[in-house]
Design an enzyme around this catalytic site. Structure first.
Site, PDB file in Angstrom:
ATOM      1  N   ALA A   9       0.819  -1.215   0.000  1.00 59.64           N
ATOM      2  CA  ALA A   9       0.000   0.000   0.000  1.00 59.64           C
ATOM      3  C   ALA A   9       0.851   1.263   0.000  1.00 59.64           C
ATOM      4  CB  ALA A   9      -0.939  -0.003   1.203  1.00 59.64           C
ATOM      5  N   GLY A  10       2.157   1.107   0.185  1.00 57.58           N
ATOM      6  CA  GLY A  10       3.050   2.265   0.220  1.00 57.58           C
ATOM      7  C   GLY A  10       3.352   2.784  -1.178  1.00 57.58           C
ATOM      8  N   ASN A  94      12.498   0.346  10.749  1.00 57.49           N
ATOM      9  CA  ASN A  94      12.380  -0.662   9.692  1.00 57.49           C
ATOM     10  C   ASN A  94      12.964  -2.024  10.062  1.00 57.49           C
ATOM     11  OD1 ASN A  94      11.048   1.230   8.251  1.00 57.49           O
ATOM     12  ND2 ASN A  94      12.634   1.590   6.724  1.00 57.49           N
ATOM     13  N   HIS A 177      24.210  -0.306  -0.626  1.00 54.45           N
ATOM     14  CA  HIS A 177      23.096   0.480  -1.156  1.00 54.45           C
ATOM     15  C   HIS A 177      22.866   1.761  -0.360  1.00 54.45           C
ATOM     16  CE1 HIS A 177      19.454   1.274  -3.387  1.00 54.45           C
ATOM     17  NE2 HIS A 177      18.674   1.111  -2.346  1.00 54.45           N
TER      18      HIS A 177
END
EC number: 1.1.1.37
Length: 312
Positions: A9-10, A94, A177
Protein backbone atom coordinates in the site's frame (compact mmCIF):
# COMPACT_ATOMS: atom_id res chain seq x y z
CA UNK A 1 4.63 -18.34 -10.65
CA UNK A 2 3.38 -16.44 -7.61
CA UNK A 3 4.86 -13.11 -6.53
CA UNK A 4 4.00 -11.51 -3.17
CA UNK A 5 4.60 -7.82 -2.46
CA UNK A 6 4.79 -6.97 1.26
CA UNK A 7 4.27 -3.27 1.89
CA UNK A 8 2.01 -3.04 -1.14
CA UNK A 9 0.00 0.00 0.00
CA UNK A 10 3.05 2.27 0.22
CA UNK A 11 4.47 4.48 -2.52
CA UNK A 12 6.98 1.89 -3.73
CA UNK A 13 4.59 -1.02 -3.21
CA UNK A 14 1.79 0.47 -5.31
CA UNK A 15 4.12 1.44 -8.16
CA UNK A 16 5.71 -2.03 -8.03
CA UNK A 17 2.31 -3.75 -7.98
CA UNK A 18 1.13 -1.76 -11.01
CA UNK A 19 4.24 -2.68 -13.01
CA UNK A 20 4.02 -6.35 -12.03
CA UNK A 21 0.30 -6.51 -12.92
CA UNK A 22 1.11 -5.19 -16.41
CA UNK A 23 4.38 -7.07 -16.99
CA UNK A 24 4.36 -10.46 -15.24
CA UNK A 25 4.03 -13.44 -17.60
CA UNK A 26 0.45 -14.56 -18.36
CA UNK A 27 -0.86 -16.99 -15.77
CA UNK A 28 1.17 -15.49 -12.91
CA UNK A 29 -0.38 -14.71 -9.55
CA UNK A 30 0.26 -11.45 -7.70
CA UNK A 31 -0.45 -11.20 -4.02
CA UNK A 32 -0.45 -7.84 -2.20
CA UNK A 33 -0.04 -7.46 1.55
CA UNK A 34 0.18 -4.43 3.81
CA UNK A 35 -0.85 -3.65 7.37
CA UNK A 36 -2.98 -0.79 5.94
CA UNK A 37 -6.70 -1.56 5.47
CA UNK A 38 -6.65 -0.08 1.95
CA UNK A 39 -4.65 -3.04 0.55
CA UNK A 40 -7.50 -5.27 -0.68
CA UNK A 41 -8.79 -2.15 -2.45
CA UNK A 42 -5.45 -1.59 -4.18
CA UNK A 43 -5.78 -5.14 -5.50
CA UNK A 44 -9.36 -4.52 -6.69
CA UNK A 45 -8.21 -1.32 -8.42
CA UNK A 46 -5.39 -3.19 -10.20
CA UNK A 47 -7.67 -6.15 -11.01
CA UNK A 48 -9.50 -3.93 -13.53
CA UNK A 49 -6.36 -3.79 -15.71
CA UNK A 50 -6.81 -6.33 -18.53
CA UNK A 51 -3.79 -8.62 -18.15
CA UNK A 52 -3.71 -12.36 -17.42
CA UNK A 53 -2.28 -11.87 -13.93
CA UNK A 54 -4.51 -12.89 -11.01
CA UNK A 55 -4.35 -10.47 -8.11
CA UNK A 56 -5.47 -10.54 -4.47
CA UNK A 57 -4.93 -8.15 -1.58
CA UNK A 58 -4.62 -8.82 2.15
CA UNK A 59 -4.33 -6.49 5.14
CA UNK A 60 -3.89 -6.74 8.90
CA UNK A 61 -1.14 -8.11 11.12
CA UNK A 62 -0.89 -11.52 9.47
CA UNK A 63 0.84 -11.80 6.08
CA UNK A 64 0.41 -15.60 5.92
CA UNK A 65 -2.52 -15.71 3.45
CA UNK A 66 -0.57 -13.51 1.03
CA UNK A 67 2.55 -15.68 1.32
CA UNK A 68 1.06 -19.14 0.78
CA UNK A 69 2.69 -20.73 -2.26
CA UNK A 70 4.80 -17.67 -3.13
CA UNK A 71 7.87 -18.23 -5.36
CA UNK A 72 9.14 -14.65 -5.03
CA UNK A 73 8.59 -12.28 -2.10
CA UNK A 74 9.44 -8.58 -2.50
CA UNK A 75 9.52 -6.62 0.76
CA UNK A 76 9.11 -2.84 0.59
CA UNK A 77 7.32 -2.32 3.93
CA UNK A 78 8.63 0.36 6.25
CA UNK A 79 8.87 4.11 6.73
CA UNK A 80 10.32 6.42 4.08
CA UNK A 81 13.14 8.93 4.39
CA UNK A 82 12.36 12.55 5.25
CA UNK A 83 14.70 15.52 4.60
CA UNK A 84 17.69 15.47 6.93
CA UNK A 85 17.50 11.68 7.42
CA UNK A 86 19.85 9.25 5.81
CA UNK A 87 19.02 5.63 5.12
CA UNK A 88 20.49 4.53 8.45
CA UNK A 89 18.10 6.77 10.43
CA UNK A 90 15.38 4.46 9.17
CA UNK A 91 16.97 1.54 10.95
CA UNK A 92 15.16 1.90 14.25
CA UNK A 93 11.70 1.49 12.72
CA UNK A 94 12.38 -0.66 9.69
CA UNK A 95 14.54 -3.30 11.40
CA UNK A 96 11.58 -4.56 13.43
CA UNK A 97 9.26 -4.56 10.41
CA UNK A 98 11.66 -6.62 8.28
CA UNK A 99 12.36 -9.06 11.12
CA UNK A 100 8.65 -9.70 11.65
CA UNK A 101 7.83 -10.15 7.95
CA UNK A 102 10.81 -12.44 7.26
CA UNK A 103 9.79 -14.61 10.25
CA UNK A 104 6.41 -15.06 8.51
CA UNK A 105 8.12 -15.87 5.18
CA UNK A 106 10.31 -18.47 6.95
CA UNK A 107 7.17 -20.18 8.28
CA UNK A 108 4.91 -19.98 5.23
CA UNK A 109 7.08 -20.09 2.09
CA UNK A 110 10.62 -20.96 3.22
CA UNK A 111 11.79 -21.86 -0.30
CA UNK A 112 10.80 -18.52 -1.87
CA UNK A 113 13.35 -16.08 -3.28
CA UNK A 114 13.25 -12.91 -1.18
CA UNK A 115 14.07 -9.41 -2.44
CA UNK A 116 14.58 -6.84 0.31
CA UNK A 117 13.79 -3.26 -0.75
CA UNK A 118 13.24 -1.79 2.73
CA UNK A 119 16.09 0.54 3.72
CA UNK A 120 18.74 0.54 5.06
CA UNK A 121 19.33 -2.44 2.73
CA UNK A 122 22.95 -2.92 3.89
CA UNK A 123 21.50 -3.79 7.30
CA UNK A 124 18.00 -5.18 6.61
CA UNK A 125 19.42 -7.97 4.42
CA UNK A 126 21.67 -9.06 7.31
CA UNK A 127 18.59 -9.05 9.57
CA UNK A 128 16.68 -11.22 7.08
CA UNK A 129 19.59 -13.68 6.79
CA UNK A 130 19.88 -14.10 10.56
CA UNK A 131 16.11 -14.59 10.95
CA UNK A 132 16.08 -17.25 8.20
CA UNK A 133 19.14 -18.92 9.75
CA UNK A 134 17.45 -19.10 13.16
CA UNK A 135 14.45 -20.72 11.49
CA UNK A 136 16.77 -23.25 9.80
CA UNK A 137 15.71 -22.26 6.26
CA UNK A 138 18.44 -19.84 5.11
CA UNK A 139 19.63 -20.30 1.53
CA UNK A 140 22.13 -17.62 0.54
CA UNK A 141 21.24 -18.09 -3.13
CA UNK A 142 17.67 -16.97 -2.44
CA UNK A 143 18.09 -13.77 -0.43
CA UNK A 144 18.73 -10.51 -2.28
CA UNK A 145 19.07 -6.87 -1.38
CA UNK A 146 17.52 -5.00 -4.29
CA UNK A 147 20.09 -2.40 -5.40
CA UNK A 148 18.70 -2.06 -8.94
CA UNK A 149 17.83 1.61 -8.34
CA UNK A 150 21.56 2.39 -8.24
CA UNK A 151 21.98 0.69 -11.62
CA UNK A 152 19.08 2.42 -13.35
CA UNK A 153 20.18 5.80 -11.97
CA UNK A 154 23.73 5.18 -13.20
CA UNK A 155 22.40 4.21 -16.64
CA UNK A 156 20.27 7.37 -16.80
CA UNK A 157 22.97 9.79 -15.63
CA UNK A 158 25.67 8.31 -17.90
CA UNK A 159 23.32 8.36 -20.91
CA UNK A 160 22.43 12.02 -20.19
CA UNK A 161 26.05 13.05 -19.82
CA UNK A 162 27.27 11.20 -22.92
CA UNK A 163 24.26 11.72 -25.22
CA UNK A 164 23.52 7.98 -25.41
CA UNK A 165 20.17 6.18 -25.50
CA UNK A 166 19.47 5.15 -21.88
CA UNK A 167 18.66 1.61 -23.03
CA UNK A 168 22.15 1.25 -24.51
CA UNK A 169 23.98 1.84 -21.23
CA UNK A 170 24.42 -0.76 -18.48
CA UNK A 171 26.61 0.26 -15.53
CA UNK A 172 27.56 -2.44 -12.99
CA UNK A 173 27.25 -1.12 -9.43
CA UNK A 174 28.97 -2.95 -6.58
CA UNK A 175 29.26 -2.66 -2.79
CA UNK A 176 26.16 -1.72 -0.84
CA UNK A 177 23.10 0.48 -1.16
CA UNK A 178 23.78 3.72 0.70
CA UNK A 179 26.20 6.62 0.50
CA UNK A 180 29.86 5.70 -0.02
CA UNK A 181 29.06 1.98 -0.23
CA UNK A 182 27.46 2.55 -3.66
CA UNK A 183 30.21 2.12 -6.27
CA UNK A 184 29.35 2.42 -9.96
CA UNK A 185 32.05 0.77 -12.11
CA UNK A 186 32.18 3.51 -14.72
CA UNK A 187 35.46 2.13 -16.09
CA UNK A 188 33.53 -0.95 -17.27
CA UNK A 189 30.93 0.82 -19.42
CA UNK A 190 31.74 -0.21 -23.00
CA UNK A 191 32.30 2.49 -25.61
CA UNK A 192 32.26 5.40 -23.15
CA UNK A 193 35.17 7.20 -21.55
CA UNK A 194 35.17 9.72 -18.71
CA UNK A 195 37.57 12.34 -17.39
CA UNK A 196 38.66 11.97 -13.76
CA UNK A 197 36.40 14.89 -12.85
CA UNK A 198 33.41 13.29 -14.58
CA UNK A 199 34.01 10.03 -12.69
CA UNK A 200 34.21 11.85 -9.34
CA UNK A 201 31.09 13.94 -10.05
CA UNK A 202 29.01 11.07 -11.46
CA UNK A 203 29.94 8.73 -8.61
CA UNK A 204 28.91 11.37 -6.09
CA UNK A 205 25.65 12.10 -7.91
CA UNK A 206 24.76 8.39 -8.04
CA UNK A 207 25.58 7.98 -4.33
CA UNK A 208 23.47 11.01 -3.40
CA UNK A 209 20.62 10.54 -5.88
CA UNK A 210 18.23 9.39 -3.15
CA UNK A 211 18.81 12.63 -1.26
CA UNK A 212 18.26 14.59 -4.50
CA UNK A 213 14.73 13.11 -4.66
CA UNK A 214 13.98 13.52 -0.94
CA UNK A 215 14.93 17.21 -1.15
CA UNK A 216 13.05 17.79 -4.41
CA UNK A 217 9.89 16.29 -2.86
CA UNK A 218 10.27 18.86 -0.05
CA UNK A 219 9.21 16.59 2.79
CA UNK A 220 6.54 14.85 0.72
CA UNK A 221 8.35 11.53 0.37
CA UNK A 222 11.34 9.74 -1.10
CA UNK A 223 12.08 7.88 -4.34
CA UNK A 224 9.01 5.70 -4.79
CA UNK A 225 8.33 5.62 -8.53
CA UNK A 226 11.89 5.02 -9.75
CA UNK A 227 12.32 2.48 -6.92
CA UNK A 228 9.09 0.77 -8.00
CA UNK A 229 10.49 0.51 -11.52
CA UNK A 230 13.85 -0.79 -10.24
CA UNK A 231 12.18 -3.41 -8.02
CA UNK A 232 9.94 -4.50 -10.91
CA UNK A 233 12.95 -4.90 -13.17
CA UNK A 234 14.68 -7.07 -10.57
CA UNK A 235 11.54 -9.08 -9.73
CA UNK A 236 10.76 -9.73 -13.40
CA UNK A 237 14.37 -10.82 -14.07
CA UNK A 238 14.12 -13.24 -11.15
CA UNK A 239 10.82 -14.66 -12.45
CA UNK A 240 12.29 -15.17 -15.93
CA UNK A 241 15.33 -16.95 -14.48
CA UNK A 242 13.19 -19.13 -12.18
CA UNK A 243 11.15 -20.13 -15.23
CA UNK A 244 14.32 -21.33 -16.94
CA UNK A 245 15.41 -18.41 -19.10
CA UNK A 246 19.20 -18.55 -19.59
CA UNK A 247 21.70 -15.73 -19.22
CA UNK A 248 19.73 -13.43 -16.90
CA UNK A 249 22.25 -11.17 -15.10
CA UNK A 250 21.43 -8.53 -12.48
CA UNK A 251 23.46 -6.82 -9.77
CA UNK A 252 22.14 -7.37 -6.25
CA UNK A 253 23.37 -7.42 -2.65
CA UNK A 254 23.93 -11.03 -1.56
CA UNK A 255 26.01 -13.17 0.76
CA UNK A 256 29.08 -14.29 -1.15
CA UNK A 257 32.51 -15.67 -0.30
CA UNK A 258 33.23 -12.84 2.12
CA UNK A 259 36.18 -11.51 0.13
CA UNK A 260 35.08 -7.89 0.72
CA UNK A 261 32.26 -8.21 3.27
CA UNK A 262 29.76 -10.89 4.24
CA UNK A 263 27.16 -9.23 1.98
CA UNK A 264 28.20 -7.46 -1.19
CA UNK A 265 26.47 -6.24 -4.32
CA UNK A 266 27.90 -7.68 -7.54
CA UNK A 267 26.70 -9.00 -10.91
CA UNK A 268 24.83 -12.29 -10.52
CA UNK A 269 23.81 -14.93 -13.00
CA UNK A 270 20.26 -15.87 -11.97
CA UNK A 271 18.69 -19.28 -12.52
CA UNK A 272 16.14 -21.81 -11.30
CA UNK A 273 17.57 -21.79 -7.77
CA UNK A 274 18.09 -18.05 -7.40
CA UNK A 275 21.79 -17.19 -7.71
CA UNK A 276 23.52 -19.60 -10.10
CA UNK A 277 26.84 -17.76 -10.11
CA UNK A 278 28.37 -14.75 -8.39
CA UNK A 279 30.24 -13.11 -11.24
CA UNK A 280 33.63 -11.46 -10.83
CA UNK A 281 33.64 -7.69 -10.37
CA UNK A 282 36.37 -7.54 -13.03
CA UNK A 283 39.26 -5.12 -13.22
CA UNK A 284 38.80 -1.86 -11.33
CA UNK A 285 40.35 1.53 -12.07
CA UNK A 286 42.59 3.14 -9.44
CA UNK A 287 39.68 5.42 -8.41
CA UNK A 288 37.37 2.41 -8.00
CA UNK A 289 39.93 0.35 -6.03
CA UNK A 290 40.37 3.26 -3.69
CA UNK A 291 36.63 3.75 -3.27
CA UNK A 292 36.15 0.01 -2.65
CA UNK A 293 38.78 -0.04 0.09
CA UNK A 294 37.33 3.14 1.58
CA UNK A 295 33.78 1.78 1.89
CA UNK A 296 34.42 -1.60 3.49
CA UNK A 297 34.50 -0.39 7.12
CA UNK A 298 31.14 1.33 6.69
CA UNK A 299 29.64 -1.70 4.95
CA UNK A 300 30.89 -4.14 7.60
CA UNK A 301 29.49 -1.93 10.40
CA UNK A 302 26.10 -1.78 8.65
CA UNK A 303 26.07 -5.59 8.38
CA UNK A 304 27.13 -6.11 12.02
CA UNK A 305 24.28 -3.82 13.13
CA UNK A 306 21.77 -6.14 11.45
CA UNK A 307 23.34 -9.32 12.81
CA UNK A 308 23.35 -7.90 16.35
CA UNK A 309 19.73 -6.77 16.06
CA UNK A 310 18.57 -10.38 15.63
CA UNK A 311 21.10 -12.09 17.90
CA UNK A 312 21.18 -9.67 20.84
Amino acid sequence: MKVAVLGAAGGIGQALALLLKTQLPSGSELSLYDIAPVTPGVAVDLSHIPTAVKIKGFSGEDATPALEGADVVLISAGVARKPGMDRSDLFNVNAGIVKNLVQQVAKTCPKACIGIITNPVNTTVAIAAEVLKKAGVYDKNKLFGVTTLDIIRSNTFVAELKGKQPGEVEVPVIGGHSGVTILPLLSQVPGVSFTEQEVADLTKRIQNAGTEVVEAKAGGGSATLSMGQAAARFGLSLVRALQGEQGVVECAYVEGDGQYARFFSQPLLLGKNGVEERKSIGTLSAFEKNALEGMLDTLKKDIALGEEFVNK
